[in-house]
Design a protein around this motif. Structure first.
Motif, PDB file in Angstrom:
ATOM      1  N   GLU A 271     -51.965 -22.409 -46.940  1.00 43.94           N
ATOM      2  CA  GLU A 271     -52.572 -22.546 -48.139  1.00 43.94           C
ATOM      3  C   GLU A 271     -51.992 -21.230 -48.987  1.00 43.94           C
ATOM      4  O   GLU A 271     -52.162 -20.032 -48.680  1.00 43.94           O
ATOM      5  CB  GLU A 271     -54.076 -22.162 -47.941  1.00 43.94           C
ATOM      6  N   VAL A 272     -50.961 -21.421 -49.802  1.00 40.72           N
ATOM      7  CA  VAL A 272     -50.442 -20.712 -50.877  1.00 40.72           C
ATOM      8  C   VAL A 272     -50.477 -21.191 -52.254  1.00 40.72           C
ATOM      9  O   VAL A 272     -50.344 -22.484 -52.362  1.00 40.72           O
ATOM     10  CB  VAL A 272     -49.157 -20.384 -50.353  1.00 40.72           C
ATOM     11  N   TRP A 273     -50.541 -20.528 -53.216  1.00 41.38           N
ATOM     12  CA  TRP A 273     -50.834 -20.927 -54.697  1.00 41.38           C
ATOM     13  C   TRP A 273     -49.760 -20.085 -55.395  1.00 41.38           C
ATOM     14  O   TRP A 273     -49.450 -19.084 -55.378  1.00 41.38           O
ATOM     15  CB  TRP A 273     -52.282 -20.897 -55.391  1.00 41.38           C
ATOM     16  N   ILE A 274     -49.679 -20.853 -56.709  1.00 43.00           N
ATOM     17  CA  ILE A 274     -49.029 -20.197 -57.791  1.00 43.00           C
ATOM     18  C   ILE A 274     -49.709 -20.354 -59.065  1.00 43.00           C
ATOM     19  O   ILE A 274     -49.937 -21.738 -59.142  1.00 43.00           O
ATOM     20  CB  ILE A 274     -47.135 -20.915 -58.005  1.00 43.00           C
ATOM     21  N   VAL A 275     -49.741 -19.297 -59.887  1.00 48.07           N
ATOM     22  CA  VAL A 275     -49.943 -19.736 -61.288  1.00 48.07           C
ATOM     23  C   VAL A 275     -48.809 -19.552 -62.101  1.00 48.07           C
ATOM     24  O   VAL A 275     -48.022 -18.804 -62.039  1.00 48.07           O
ATOM     25  CB  VAL A 275     -51.144 -18.358 -61.720  1.00 48.07           C
ATOM     26  N   GLY A 276     -48.752 -21.062 -63.019  1.00 48.54           N
ATOM     27  CA  GLY A 276     -47.607 -21.114 -63.714  1.00 48.54           C
ATOM     28  C   GLY A 276     -47.599 -20.395 -64.881  1.00 48.54           C
ATOM     29  O   GLY A 276     -48.607 -19.736 -65.111  1.00 48.54           O
TER      30      GLY A 276
END
Length: 373
Positions: A271-276
């Motif tokens: 579970e990893v995320w990026i804010v564009g």
């Protein structure tokens, strides 16, 4: 000094993001619109050109956004558009391509970024019958940074701190707890404002909305460029290894590297995320089926800025000599209207927060201040 063009809100409604379309053109692309219902070229009322910076036309950032605005103007307004990529990043390199566009009849030229400031200072005096749009910069000499916006030039800035704030609130509300990080490109005001706004947004959510998201100093990094994809991947990998769950990547090509690293890990079940940033990067984060690692994106509508100025010139209302600001009040910044990875309750709360920003109830600082600890 900054005044907002009254037609911005109307023009923003006319513009849509067409992510990635710039990649279909050659380095010296030349587009012409078509008449509705036919394959016949539309009559070009004038020519609008662009000189790119060191990135590529599909860099998911300033170059792409600026070009998309010109492409939309080609489609909607019948304007003939073209871009040129300089051999280097010096004032002389930029002036050479500005001159090439001018000699080819492109009397309106749009350029993205602060690197063009001294070049536009020289060009606005050299080509007095041309119109120039400088996005995220203001003309000045190399020795004196005092702004000089010529009567044939418009300087445009964005309230990046506001879109960063909204993205920070949305991120904290969706994740509720955990560690966040920030990867910036060059440490320049637009990128810094994204960082400071994001941290203020996370802090606001922690203080007022019951979230517990932290940002440690070692997880706030400026890589120093906008085109080092490999470095972006390495920085993201190090942060994820330190337990960071989400990274706000405001870094052009460096951010692309961070997105790639997140996609690889998500494909492995992590579970990893990026804010564009800048545009809606959801599609760039798709790693399987329709699943994307882009939680949301802090947007500034660069495409709207270039489109709006082309339309203003076509309408005879080009605001030469002015410095304009695209902000939350004229919908020049924000997050995407659709955020598949945000819950409905989060979206509802974020909409409420946007309303408070527009009314002035919430004030986001455009400088480093009381950031999250």
């Amino acid at each position: 000094m900054k005044r907002t063009l009254t037609t911005i809100a109307m023009c923003l409604l006319a513009v849509t993001l067409v992510v990635g379309c710039g990649s279909k053109n050659n380095n010296e692309g030349n587009n012409a619109g078509t008449n509705a219902g036919t394959n016949e070229p539309a009559k070009a009322s004038f020519k609008a050109g662009m000189v790119t910076d060191s990135g590529t036309i599909d860099d998911k950032s300033f170059n792409q956004g600026t070009w998309e605005g010109l492409e939309q103007a080609t489609k909607d307004l019948g304007v003939e558009s073209k871009y040129l990529k300089p051999a280097g990043t010096t004032e002389a390199d930029y002036l050479k391509e500005i001159g090439n566009l001018y000699d080819a009849g492109y009397k309106m030229i749009v350029v993205p970024g602060f690197k063009f400031e001294t070049a536009i200072y020289a060009a606005q005096d050299k080509y007095k019958d041309a119109k120039f749009v400088l996005i995220d910069g203001t003309p000045h000499t190399a020795d004196d940074t005092t702004p000089k916006v010529g009567t044939n030039t418009v300087s445009i800035f964005f309230a990046e701190h506001q879109s960063g704030f909204i993205a920070g609130v949305a991120t904290a509300l969706q994740l509720k707890e955990g560690e966040a990080g920030f990867i910036g490109g060059m440490e320049i005001p637009p990128v810094q404002k994204y960082n400071w706004g994001f941290q203020q947004g996370v802090k606001y959510a922690n203080d007022n909305l019951g979230t517990k998201v932290t940002i440690k100093p070692e997880n706030v990094v400026y890589q120093g460029s906008f085109d080092n994809v490999a470095a972006g991947g390495q920085l993201a990998a190090a942060m994820y290894d330190r337990g960071v769950k989400v990274i706000f990547a405001a870094a052009g090509g460096v951010g692309v590297g961070a997105i790639n690293e997140a996609k690889t890990r998500a494909g492995q079940g992590k579970e990893v995320w990026i804010v564009g940033v800048d545009g809606d990067q959801f599609k760039d984060g798709v790693y399987k089926d329709d699943k994307s690692i882009i939680l949301t994106s802090a947007m500034k509508k660069v495409n709207a800025a270039s489109y709006d100025m082309v339309k203003a010139e076509q309408d005879g209302s080009f605001p030469g000599g002015q410095t304009l600001t695209f902000d939350i009040k004229n919908d020049g910044v924000g997050i995407p209207a659709t955020n598949p990875n945000l819950g409905d309750d989060v979206t509802t709360k974020v909409t409420e927060i946007v309303g408070k920003l527009k009314s002035g109830e919430i004030d986001v600082k455009a400088e480093k201040g009381d950031l999250i600890k």
